[in-house]
Design an enzyme around this catalytic site. Structure first.
Site, PDB file in Angstrom:
ATOM      1  CB  SER A  17      -0.887   0.012   1.242  1.00 21.37           C
ATOM      2  OG  SER A  17      -1.752  -1.102   1.242  1.00 21.37           O
ATOM      3  CB  CYS A  18      -0.111   4.737  -0.604  1.00 24.09           C
ATOM      4  SG  CYS A  18       0.560   6.391  -0.715  1.00 24.09           S
ATOM      5  N   PRO A  19       2.865   4.308   0.949  1.00 25.90           N
ATOM      6  CG  PRO A  19       4.770   5.421   1.833  1.00 25.90           C
ATOM      7  CD  PRO A  19       3.534   4.623   2.231  1.00 25.90           C
TER       8      PRO A  19
END
Length: 81
Positions: A17-19
C-alpha cells in the site's frame, strides 16, 4: 502498450500500500541504467496517481504508460539519466 518498448526489469509490489509502491519503484529505478524500462506490477489502485505524480515530479524518469486490468495495475517507467 509494452510492445513499443523493451522491459528491462519487472518489480512486483502487489499487496503493498501507499507509499511503498513509489518507494520501491524509486529504489528499483535507481539501480537501472539510462534508457532501461522498469515494469511495476501493483494491486493498490492509488498507485496509478501516486506513480504518475512521482514520475512527473522526478528528474531522470519518464512514465511511459500505465494500464489497469484484472486487479493488477501496470506501470512502465524509463530511466532517462
Amino acid at each position: 502498450m509494452s510492445d513499443a518498448f523493451d522491459i528491462t526489469e519487472t518489480l512486483d509490489v502487489k499487496g503493498a500500500s501507499c507509499p511503498m509502491p513509489v518507494v520501491q519503484t524509486k529504489s528499483a529505478i535507481d539501480e537501472l541504467e539510462t534508457g532501461d524500462v522498469l515494469e511495476v506490477l501493483a494491486t493498490d489502485p492509488g498507485s496509478m496517481s501516486d506513480i504518475d505524480g512521482w514520475a512527473a515530479g522526478t528528474e531522470g524518469v519518464e512514465l511511459l504508460d500505465q494500464a489497469a486490468g484484472d486487479d493488477v495495475y501496470k506501470h512502465y517507467v524509463r530511466r532517462t539519466e
